[in-house]
Structures are given as C-alpha cells and as structure tokens.
Design an enzyme around this catalytic site. Structure first.
Site, mmCIF file in Angstrom:
data_model
loop_
_atom_site.group_PDB
_atom_site.id
_atom_site.type_symbol
_atom_site.label_atom_id
_atom_site.label_comp_id
_atom_site.label_asym_id
_atom_site.label_seq_id
_atom_site.Cartn_x
_atom_site.Cartn_y
_atom_site.Cartn_z
ATOM 1 N N CYS A 2 0.827 -1.212 0.000
ATOM 2 C CA CYS A 2 0.000 0.000 0.000
ATOM 3 C C CYS A 2 0.859 1.259 0.000
ATOM 4 O O CYS A 2 1.984 1.264 0.487
ATOM 5 C CB CYS A 2 -0.955 0.040 1.186
ATOM 6 S SG CYS A 2 -2.067 -1.350 1.325
ATOM 7 N N ARG A 27 5.739 -0.693 -4.509
ATOM 8 C CA ARG A 27 5.312 -1.392 -3.301
ATOM 9 C C ARG A 27 4.383 -2.564 -3.602
ATOM 10 O O ARG A 27 4.221 -3.456 -2.777
ATOM 11 C CB ARG A 27 4.587 -0.411 -2.364
ATOM 12 C CG ARG A 27 5.496 0.600 -1.709
ATOM 13 C CD ARG A 27 4.696 1.695 -1.022
ATOM 14 N NE ARG A 27 5.545 2.395 -0.057
ATOM 15 C CZ ARG A 27 5.517 2.197 1.246
ATOM 16 N NH1 ARG A 27 4.690 1.316 1.756
ATOM 17 N NH2 ARG A 27 6.315 2.857 2.048
ATOM 18 N N TRP A 74 -3.151 -2.935 -1.554
ATOM 19 C CA TRP A 74 -2.844 -4.353 -1.721
ATOM 20 C C TRP A 74 -3.837 -5.100 -0.853
ATOM 21 O O TRP A 74 -3.855 -4.946 0.358
ATOM 22 C CB TRP A 74 -1.403 -4.630 -1.279
ATOM 23 C CG TRP A 74 -0.929 -6.020 -1.552
ATOM 24 C CD1 TRP A 74 -0.414 -6.506 -2.723
ATOM 25 C CD2 TRP A 74 -0.883 -7.111 -0.618
ATOM 26 N NE1 TRP A 74 -0.068 -7.822 -2.576
ATOM 27 C CE2 TRP A 74 -0.346 -8.227 -1.292
ATOM 28 C CE3 TRP A 74 -1.265 -7.263 0.719
ATOM 29 C CZ2 TRP A 74 -0.158 -9.456 -0.679
ATOM 30 C CZ3 TRP A 74 -1.083 -8.496 1.337
ATOM 31 C CH2 TRP A 74 -0.528 -9.573 0.635
ATOM 32 N N ASN A 98 -2.992 1.880 5.484
ATOM 33 C CA ASN A 98 -2.030 0.822 5.215
ATOM 34 C C ASN A 98 -1.939 -0.027 6.469
ATOM 35 O O ASN A 98 -1.672 0.494 7.554
ATOM 36 C CB ASN A 98 -0.655 1.410 4.870
ATOM 37 C CG ASN A 98 0.364 0.334 4.534
ATOM 38 O OD1 ASN A 98 0.017 -0.830 4.372
ATOM 39 N ND2 ASN A 98 1.620 0.732 4.423
ATOM 40 N N GLY A 99 -2.178 -1.343 6.360
ATOM 41 C CA GLY A 99 -2.092 -2.211 7.522
ATOM 42 C C GLY A 99 -3.325 -3.064 7.676
ATOM 43 O O GLY A 99 -4.102 -3.266 6.730
ATOM 44 N N GLU A 479 16.700 -19.471 -3.005
ATOM 45 C CA GLU A 479 16.448 -18.151 -3.585
ATOM 46 C C GLU A 479 16.075 -18.265 -5.062
ATOM 47 O O GLU A 479 15.182 -17.570 -5.550
ATOM 48 C CB GLU A 479 17.676 -17.259 -3.404
ATOM 49 C CG GLU A 479 17.662 -15.940 -4.160
ATOM 50 C CD GLU A 479 16.550 -14.986 -3.738
ATOM 51 O OE1 GLU A 479 16.379 -13.961 -4.403
ATOM 52 O OE2 GLU A 479 15.827 -15.272 -2.752
ATOM 53 N N LYS A 483 12.584 -16.950 -6.690
ATOM 54 C CA LYS A 483 12.501 -16.000 -7.804
ATOM 55 C C LYS A 483 11.620 -16.544 -8.922
ATOM 56 O O LYS A 483 10.807 -15.823 -9.506
ATOM 57 C CB LYS A 483 13.912 -15.702 -8.355
ATOM 58 C CG LYS A 483 14.712 -14.771 -7.501
ATOM 59 C CD LYS A 483 14.172 -13.364 -7.576
ATOM 60 C CE LYS A 483 14.587 -12.553 -6.383
ATOM 61 N NZ LYS A 483 13.903 -12.910 -5.133
ATOM 62 N N GLU A 486 8.004 -16.395 -7.858
ATOM 63 C CA GLU A 486 7.478 -15.033 -7.718
ATOM 64 C C GLU A 486 7.028 -14.441 -9.042
ATOM 65 O O GLU A 486 5.975 -13.801 -9.114
ATOM 66 C CB GLU A 486 8.549 -14.119 -7.116
ATOM 67 C CG GLU A 486 8.769 -14.286 -5.629
ATOM 68 C CD GLU A 486 9.835 -13.340 -5.112
ATOM 69 O OE1 GLU A 486 9.588 -12.694 -4.091
ATOM 70 O OE2 GLU A 486 10.921 -13.252 -5.732
ATOM 71 N N HIS A 502 16.147 -38.308 0.085
ATOM 72 C CA HIS A 502 15.328 -38.482 1.276
ATOM 73 C C HIS A 502 13.882 -38.040 1.024
ATOM 74 O O HIS A 502 13.205 -37.582 1.944
ATOM 75 C CB HIS A 502 15.925 -37.707 2.453
ATOM 76 C CG HIS A 502 17.260 -38.231 2.870
ATOM 77 N ND1 HIS A 502 17.420 -39.406 3.575
ATOM 78 C CD2 HIS A 502 18.512 -37.749 2.648
ATOM 79 C CE1 HIS A 502 18.709 -39.620 3.792
ATOM 80 N NE2 HIS A 502 19.395 -38.631 3.231
ATOM 81 N N LYS A 602 5.877 -5.183 -2.364
ATOM 82 C CA LYS A 602 7.306 -4.974 -2.145
ATOM 83 C C LYS A 602 7.642 -4.913 -0.671
ATOM 84 O O LYS A 602 8.599 -5.515 -0.202
ATOM 85 C CB LYS A 602 7.740 -3.669 -2.835
ATOM 86 C CG LYS A 602 9.239 -3.384 -2.753
ATOM 87 C CD LYS A 602 10.029 -4.419 -3.526
ATOM 88 C CE LYS A 602 11.506 -4.079 -3.575
ATOM 89 N NZ LYS A 602 12.271 -5.170 -4.204
#
Length: 607
Positions: A2, A27, A74, A98-99, A479, A483, A486, A502, A602
């Site tokens: 947001c 963001r 968001w 925001n929140g 990572e 990526k 995402e 395993h 973000k």
C-alpha cells in the site's frame, strides 16, 4: 505494501496525488483511489487494477480541490475491486489505510446501534465510521481521532480528510510507517520519503503511536498518550527524479544489471582500500564479546541470512540461530545474554521482522540491522546500523538488495573475526581483496545474459522445477526457486543436494527440470553424484558452474550456464546472477508481469 499520500495545498492536488502514487507503485498494489475536498464535498475517484485505470477515471471525471488523500491498495480484507479500493468514506470523513485492523469486527459490532451502512468488505471502512460517529456527535477532528486510535488493534498508518474541516488532514501510525512533509505554504503526508520527494526534502518521521494534524501552516504532532511532541525535521535525501527503466525492458532487468555498481558502492563503505581492512559504522558495544548471533528475516532477506550463517560460523566461530521472522516470537526463543540479534530487511519496515526486533530488544539483546533505507523504523531502533546502499529497488522481486545484503554480511563476518582475533592481519587483507573482486565477477556473470535468455524456453513450459545446491549454494537454490515462483508462477522448490534421496527424488521425471548450482571445489563431486541420481531417473539438468565444473559434469545436461572462477567467499554473490536472470527470462517467455507479479507487495507491513 500500500501507498499513502496526502496534501494540504494551495494549488490543485489531483495530479500531484497521482504522481505520488506512481512513485509508490513499486510497493505492489491491486487498486487505487483519491479523495479531494472541494466546495464542501468529499470527491472520491477509485479504480481496480493499475494506476492507468485511475488516470482514465480522472480524465472522465476530475477531482478538483487543493486538499486531498490518495492510496494504492494491496488487498487484505475483501477482493481487489473498486468498491474495496481506498479511500473509504462516510458523509463526514474519508480515510486511507495501510495495515490491518485486527479487531474490526468487534468495532463494527460496537456501532451496530447506529444503523450504519457499509459499502465494502474491508476492515478500514469501520475506522471511517468510528471517526464519523464522533464528528456527528459534535467532536472536533482532534477529539474524534484521539478517541478512536486507542481502540484500534493491529498495524496501521492512516490519512484522514474531514468534510467539515477542508483545511486540514490527520495522519496516524502504529506499526506501519508514515512521514510528514514540510513545504512552502503546504504540508504533506506520505508512506515514505520517495513519495514526497518532488514536493519537499524536509520531512519528519512519526514514531510508533504518533498522530498528526497538518494544515497549510504546519503540523501538530501527538504521541500515543495524546500529548504534544516534537519530531526532528530532517533532509530526506530521496531523489525527486522519477526512477526510470532507461533502455531496459523491466525494472527487474535494470536492477539485475545494476548489481556490479551497487555492490561496489556498498563494499566501498565497509572496506578500506588503502590498507585492505574492514571498517564498520560507529557503534557503542563490544563486537568481540558477542557470544551468539540470532539472524531474523523474511523471504529473500532470510536466504541472505542463511548464506551469512556459513560465514559467521566459519570466520568468526560464533554460533548462529536463524529464523523466519513470522515464526520467531511464537516459539518463545531462548536468547542468551551477550547476544547480537541481526535483522535483515530491504525496506526496514517489514512488520514481522520489526516485531521480532522489538521482542529481542525487550529481552536485552544488542540489535543490528541490515537495511536499504537508513531512515526506516528498524534503522532508527538499532544499536548497529548497516546500510546496503542498493538504491531504490522498484521490481517487487528483490535482486540488487539481495547481493548488497550479502556484501554487508560478508564484511560484518570478516570484521567480527578480526576483533575476536581469529584472523591475522594478512588474512583480513586477503578477505578484503576477494570481496573487492566481486563487482568485476558480477560483470563477468552478466555477460552470459544472452545464453540464459536462449535456454529460458526450455524451462518455461514446466509445471515444476527443482533447484539443488550444497553448503552456501543451498540458500541460493532456495532463492532461485523463490525468484522463479514469484515472477513466472511456476511451482519451484530448492533443496540441499544431499536431501534429494530423502524424498524429493520421487518427483523426478522427464518433465521436471532440475537446476544445479555447483561451482567447482570441495563439495563439487558430491553434488555431481546427486546430479547423476537425477539424470538416472530422467531428470532434465541445468548445470550452473564454472568452466572446470562444466567440463567435468556438463555432458548430458539440457543446458549449462558458465560462471567465472571465483573465491568461495564471493561465490554466493556471483551465482545469484544466473538464478535471477533465469527467473527473469522465463517470466518474459511466459508473458507475466515481471515488475509487479500478482498477489505480491514490495514492502510487507502487516503480519
């Protein structure tokens, strides 16, 4: 997550509000809106989707006025629709938030007897009604807001406009950042300094629990106890220039290619070339006395911490615990006296990480932070501030922030080893020389961009992709998988190479590409053995290694990506490049929204 901007001005604010929202697109968001005050009316314009949709709405139906608030949302409570977009409004007030208001259902029940009409599915709208209730009962804005804020549980930053007081705005924060901007006959509110950069360089950061009334004449700030307080006005340092993609197709691509420069800038602030030594910013505790290190972070920053665990234990011989921030407090961790708690965050505002920081501070731990925003909440609450100097990162998927975090963490591990007397002066100089080689090695890795782009169509049709790595390459496997997930929306998982047999090896068939991160060295042969296990079951292997490794094990792979030969210390920085580029080019092939992937934000400022 947001973005909020508010202006109390002397000129039309609509275009400037939208410009502020554009500067916060990085963001992440899924709807947007503005509300201005004009001729005694609250004028709202909202739209689902990209900001361009809001711009089109405003072209058809402008929002005149010299005072206003705006927001990119968001979605948390309620779908990403125009009806759920902020600002939310009653007949008296409009609000952006925001929140998350965790107790909004109970608050809504408290208003049940007032027969209020709700237009959205959001938690935010109930706050508008609570404040409006006070205004309708004759309260002034200061009294109405001061009465409501203590009732709110959760995290929030708020900007509130009042129909009956068109000359002011009220802002408030708890667990989510908000800054006050000071102009010439104008005042501003914003989620961050970047949003306000074209308007002013003079800002004040509201502290936890603060709220503020702004008018053309200035700001009145109150703390959580409703007592007047003063907060330092400082130069923001944020560039007023719009961050542009230049000749790059996406911000993510641009930021991948910026890494040699920003890593060099970051290392330049921690390494002394004149005597090949490591130097940290000033701090007031004895680093050599640290008995245990606790690293806490989320997402990509967590994987940077995983790499750093190898460095701290190898060089400084300090035992390291590492946790994802969202789980840290809830396992009631045992924190030893004399411990250093290290928090890693690109924004310095990540809600889970900030909450973990405050928990550790309350438990008597020394606090260190690795952040890209040196004025952030985490930075202001730290005993040791370690900035990354990556510059604004606009792409939601973190790239240059990750490698700059690694650079800082490597320098910190080296310095800790020095002050503990575990490396000699010559050994320190050798470590510094290798770190200084990193930018050139990153450039060399970027030279294989075209090769990676050519092989991306081999990965793009896959529904599942596995990444394997050993030692400090294991976090890079995690990572790399993150990526790919995402930005291409392909299911991907990272595993320690030796863990394949395993369980995960059951997933292997000829439709599952397996990306193996394996620079030549002591662990290479073991990783190759795991590779052969994959190939024996029809797995399609992509090998990322140096020339020696590819010569030994590249035969039979569907593709190989050659990296320069580098010292193991800087290998994680260098091998981050191909996993970033692979994810990027696969996403381009698939045609996804690379810079603003679906459902992601973000800066995650809610738990």
């Amino acid at each position: 997550m947001c973005g909020i901007i508010g202006i109390v001005g002397s000129e039309a604010v609509s275009d400037r509000l939208v410009d502020g929202l554009k500067r916060m697109e990085y963001r992440g968001y899924d709807s947007s809106g503005i509300c201005t005050l004009h001729d005694g009316q609250l004028i709202r314009r909202r739209a689902e989707g990209k900001l361009a949709n809001l711009v089109n709405v405003l072209r058809q139906d402008d929002a005149p006025g010299t005072v206003g608030i705006a927001h990119t949302r968001w979605a948390t409570h309620g779908a990403p629709t125009a009806a759920n977009a902020h600002p939310h409004a009653t007949g008296e007030v409009a609000i952006v938030h925001n929140g998350i208001i965790e107790n909004y259902k109970a608050l809504r029940e408290d208003l049940a007897g007032e027969n209020r009409v709700y237009e959205s599915e959001t938690d935010t709208e109930v706050v508008a009604h609570l404040i409006s209730s006070g205004i309708e009962k004759g309260m002034e804005p200061q009294e109405a807001v001061g009465n409501v804020l203590p009732k709110l549980r959760g995290a929030f930053s708020l900007a509130i406009a009042f129909k009956s007081h068109p000359d002011l705005l009220v802002g408030a924060r708890l667990g989510s950042p908000l800054v006050v901007g000071y102009g010439d006959g104008e005042m501003y509110l914003g989620s961050d300094a970047l949003a306000l950069a074209p308007l002013t360089q003079k800002i004040a950061y509201l502290e936890e629990g603060d709220w503020v009334i702004i008018s053309k004449d200035g700001a009145q700030i109150f703390d959580a106890a409703n007592e007047p307080v003063t907060r330092e006005i400082q130069a923001s340092g944020a560039s007023a220039a719009v961050v542009e993609k230049g000749n790059y197709r996406h911000f993510m691509q641009k930021e991948i290619f910026e890494q040699p420069t920003v890593v060099a800038q970051t290392l330049g602030s921690y390494l002394r070339r004149d005597n090949n030594s490591v130097a940290l910013p000033q701090f007031d505790f004895d680093l050599s006395a640290v008995k245990r290190l606790t690293i806490v972070a989320c997402g990509t920053s967590y994987y940077a911490g995983m790499v750093a665990k190898y460095w701290f234990e190898q060089f400084a011989r300090v035992p390291v615990d590492i946790d994802v921030a969202s789980e840290f407090r809830y396992r009631d961790p045992v924190l030893e006296d004399g411990g250093l708690a290290l928090f890693i965050s690109q924004s310095g505002e990540t809600a889970d990480t900030l909450a973990a920081l405050r928990h550790c501070k309350a438990e008597g731990q020394t606090i260190g932070v690795v952040v890209n925003v040196p004025t952030s909440s985490m930075a202001r609450e730290a005993d040791l501030l370690l900035p990354t100097h990556a510059g604004p990162e606009i792409g939601v998927a973190s790239t240059k922030a990750f490698t700059c975090q690694l650079a800082v963490l490597a320098a910190l591990a080296a310095n800790m080893a020095v002050v503990k007397g575990l490396v000699s002066r010559d050994e320190e100089a050798e470590i510094v020389r290798h770190l200084l080689e990193a930018p050139a090695a990153l450039n060399a890795a970027l030279n294989h961009d075209d090769d990676i782009a050519e092989m991306a169509p081999l990965i793009a049709p896959a529904r599942d992709v596995l990444y394997l790595g050993r030692g400090q390459d294991y976090p890079l496997a995690l990572e790399g998988a993150l990526k790919l997930k995402e930005i291409s929306y392909i299911h991907a998982e990272g595993y320690a190479s030796g863990e394949m047999k395993h369980g995960p090896i059951a997933l292997i068939d000829d439709d599952v590409p397996v990306v193996v991160i394996a620079p030549s060295g002591p662990l290479f042969e073991k990783t190759v053995s795991n590779m052969e296990e994959v190939r024996a079951r029809g797995g399609q292997v992509v090998l990322i290694s140096d020339a020696e490794g590819i010569e030994q094990a590249g035969e039979g792979c569907i593709a190989t990506i050659e990296m320069p030969v580098v010292h193991p210390l800087i290998a994680p920085l260098v091998y981050a490049i191909p996993v970033q580029l692979l994810a990027y080019h696969v996403a381009v092939v698939k045609g996804t929204d690379v810079d603003q992937p679906r459902n992601l934000a973000k800066s995650v400022t809610v738990e």
